[in-house]
Design a protein around this motif. Structure first.
Motif, PDB file in Angstrom:
ATOM      1  N   LEU A 169       0.818  -1.217   0.000  1.00  0.00           N
ATOM      2  CA  LEU A 169       0.000   0.000   0.000  1.00  0.00           C
ATOM      3  C   LEU A 169       0.852   1.267   0.000  1.00  0.00           C
ATOM      4  O   LEU A 169       0.320   2.371  -0.084  1.00  0.00           O
ATOM      5  N   GLY A 170       2.158   1.104   0.122  1.00  0.00           N
ATOM      6  CA  GLY A 170       3.041   2.268   0.161  1.00  0.00           C
ATOM      7  C   GLY A 170       3.375   2.718   1.561  1.00  0.00           C
ATOM      8  O   GLY A 170       4.155   3.657   1.724  1.00  0.00           O
ATOM      9  N   ASN A 171       2.811   2.083   2.590  1.00  0.00           N
ATOM     10  CA  ASN A 171       3.090   2.462   3.975  1.00  0.00           C
ATOM     11  C   ASN A 171       4.310   1.693   4.472  1.00  0.00           C
ATOM     12  O   ASN A 171       4.216   0.791   5.306  1.00  0.00           O
ATOM     13  N   VAL A 172       5.483   2.077   3.948  1.00  0.00           N
ATOM     14  CA  VAL A 172       6.683   1.285   4.183  1.00  0.00           C
ATOM     15  C   VAL A 172       7.147   1.391   5.634  1.00  0.00           C
ATOM     16  O   VAL A 172       7.547   0.388   6.240  1.00  0.00           O
ATOM     17  N   ASN A 173       7.119   2.578   6.213  1.00  0.00           N
ATOM     18  CA  ASN A 173       7.532   2.706   7.604  1.00  0.00           C
ATOM     19  C   ASN A 173       6.608   1.930   8.531  1.00  0.00           C
ATOM     20  O   ASN A 173       7.044   1.344   9.527  1.00  0.00           O
ATOM     21  N   GLU A 174       5.301   1.936   8.210  1.00  0.00           N
ATOM     22  CA  GLU A 174       4.360   1.130   8.983  1.00  0.00           C
ATOM     23  C   GLU A 174       4.686  -0.354   8.835  1.00  0.00           C
ATOM     24  O   GLU A 174       4.561  -1.129   9.791  1.00  0.00           O
ATOM     25  N   ALA A 175       5.102  -0.750   7.653  1.00  0.00           N
ATOM     26  CA  ALA A 175       5.470  -2.145   7.424  1.00  0.00           C
ATOM     27  C   ALA A 175       6.668  -2.536   8.284  1.00  0.00           C
ATOM     28  O   ALA A 175       6.699  -3.621   8.878  1.00  0.00           O
ATOM     29  N   LEU A 204       6.905  -5.364  11.336  1.00  0.00           N
ATOM     30  CA  LEU A 204       7.912  -6.420  11.435  1.00  0.00           C
ATOM     31  C   LEU A 204       8.635  -6.364  12.779  1.00  0.00           C
ATOM     32  O   LEU A 204       8.986  -7.412  13.346  1.00  0.00           O
ATOM     33  N   GLN A 205       8.857  -5.159  13.268  1.00  0.00           N
ATOM     34  CA  GLN A 205       9.476  -5.038  14.595  1.00  0.00           C
ATOM     35  C   GLN A 205       8.568  -5.637  15.670  1.00  0.00           C
ATOM     36  O   GLN A 205       9.025  -6.336  16.580  1.00  0.00           O
TER      37      GLN A 205
END
Length: 446
Positions: free
Chosen positions: A149-155, A159-160
């Motif tokens: 969706l483009g929410n890379v920092n959320e991704a 993962l953290q």
């Protein structure tokens, strides 16, 4: 965080990135038989989109084609509605033709909602049943969904959070590697190195395939940070077969051409000719990557054979290709300047005096004054021992009289011998005192 994560802008806060690069526009590469579609089709997913958007924003000759390729990849590999609208708008402005793709937008919105609901249901079920393995897989799926969706920092944050469900060291390593590759797609090199170090510190010994992944990530991240020596050190340890077995190139996140470019440019920036031949040109493993870009091998050989004028032309051709790469582009001015300094130093080595005008012509400087400014910097750095004679227009090298060199050698030998003799005398004196102090005392009677 939104779809701007996939934009073509480059992080200029990195060390080594030239301030002159900000907002730089560039032309189509001057390499023969260059094809934009062939170049971009080597990549997939987020990396392909990022590179296409970068080219669309910076290269007017390729803007329309770049945006179209980006749009096609967005539709085929993501469900990023925001980025889709942004690229569509750019295409409309460039072509003047209105475009509408509501059908894809509606399908993507439905797919996003459906996928999110399924993943959250799986995650909640795993949590309720206290099944860590299933919760970990659901969390990973949710992270990759957010990345699409483009929410890379959320991704990355997801993962953290997934580390809470790790039941083994292998699970932790897998999460770190996934985070490293997502950061690589964003061009966040500090994050890449951080995740790589986490993997290396967690495992005492890396399997060959994982070691190959780590090396590839480190090479690109170190180049992005402008650490040329680190790039060369990692290039020396590359195993082409291990990289192929790990199927790294099949993911479309990095290509053999990228590695050839990073190793070639880093080597030219920091290595002298003999080291360049030993570590780069004659490196059998790296030679397999050079086969993908023969121009790189030709440039290395021209530099090694002192064909400096042709080498500079070859470097400009390679850098024109490097401008398409958001990893290389911020460093092109620095790399060319460093390469030119190396060339100037090597050019002057055989001569006691050198004509500035002849050197400027041979090395394709715009004027003798530009060359004079560079020579002044090299003299200040003590890379050239000499002075510039402005009257005659010559660089005059400082030469040592052979008798002075002989005297200096003798003085060094005398100083070393004197120090050694003093140490030996002190040792003898110490042993004499020790012997005297431990000498047995005999009585006068038997």
């Amino acid at each position: 965080m939104n779809s701007d994560d996939f934009g073509g802008s480059v992080n200029m806060s990195r060390p080594g990135a030239s301030d002159e690069y900000r907002g730089t526009m560039f032309a189509k590469p001057i390499l023969e038989q260059f094809s934009l579609s062939k170049y971009l089709n080597e990549y997939q997913g987020r990396v392909k989109i990022r590179r296409a958007l970068y080219l669309g924003e910076r290269c007017p000759e390729l803007s329309v084609e770049s945006y179209q390729i980006a749009l096609d990849e967005i539709k085929s590999s993501t469900t990023d509605i925001g980025l889709h609208k942004r690229v569509l708008k750019n295409l409309e402005q460039l072509s003047g033709a209105a475009a509408n793709d509501e059908e894809w937008v509606n399908l993507a919105r439905k797919a996003n909602n459906s996928a999110f609901d399924v993943l959250m249901a799986e995650l909640n079920r795993a949590r309720q049943q206290h099944v860590k393995k299933d919760a970990l897989r659901a969390q990973e799926g949710l992270a990759h969904h957010k990345a699409k969706l483009g929410n890379v920092n959320e991704a990355l944050r997801t993962l953290q959070d997934a580390r809470d469900y790790c039941s083994s060291v292998d699970d932790q390593v897998s999460l770190a590697l996934q985070s490293a590759w997502i950061s690589q797609a964003m061009g966040k090199w500090l994050q890449v190195n951080s995740y790589v170090q986490r993997v290396v510190s967690t495992l005492s010994a890396l399997p060959p395939k994982m070691a190959a992944e780590i090396k590839v990530l480190q090479i690109q991240a170190d180049f992005g940070e402008g650490r040329w020596s680190a790039v060369v050190n990692n290039v020396k340890e590359l195993s082409y077969d291990d990289i192929m077995l790990a199927s790294i190139f099949e993911r479309g996140l990095i290509t053999p051409q990228d590695i050839a470019l990073y190793g070639t440019l880093a080597g030219l920036a920091v290595l002298q000719r003999d080291s360049l031949k030993q570590q780069i040109i004659d490196n059998a493993e790296f030679g397999k990557f050079l086969d993908y870009i023969p121009e790189c091998l030709r440039l290395l050989r021209l530099f090694y054979n002192s064909a400096y004028s042709d080498a500079l032309l070859g470097l400009d051709a390679i850098l024109s290709l490097g401008m398409l790469d958001p990893v290389i582009a911020p460093h092109t001015a620095t790399l060319r300047s460093q390469f030119l300094e190396n060339v100037v130093v090597l050019y002057t080595q055989p001569f006691v005096s050198t004509s500035l005008s002849a050197m400027a012509k041979a090395l394709s400087f715009g004027s003798a004054s530009q060359l004079e400014a560079m020579l002044a910097r090299l003299i200040e750095k003590n890379l050239i021992q000499g002075r510039i004679d402005a009257v005659s227009g010559y660089l005059l090298k400082y030469t040592l009289d052979p008798r002075d060199q002989t005297l200096e050698t003798i003085e060094r030998m005398y100083s070393s011998f004197s120090d050694q003799a003093d140490v030996m005398l002190a040792r003898i004196h110490y042993l004499e005192e020790e012997t005297a102090s431990h000498k047995p005392r005999y009585e006068g009677r038997r």
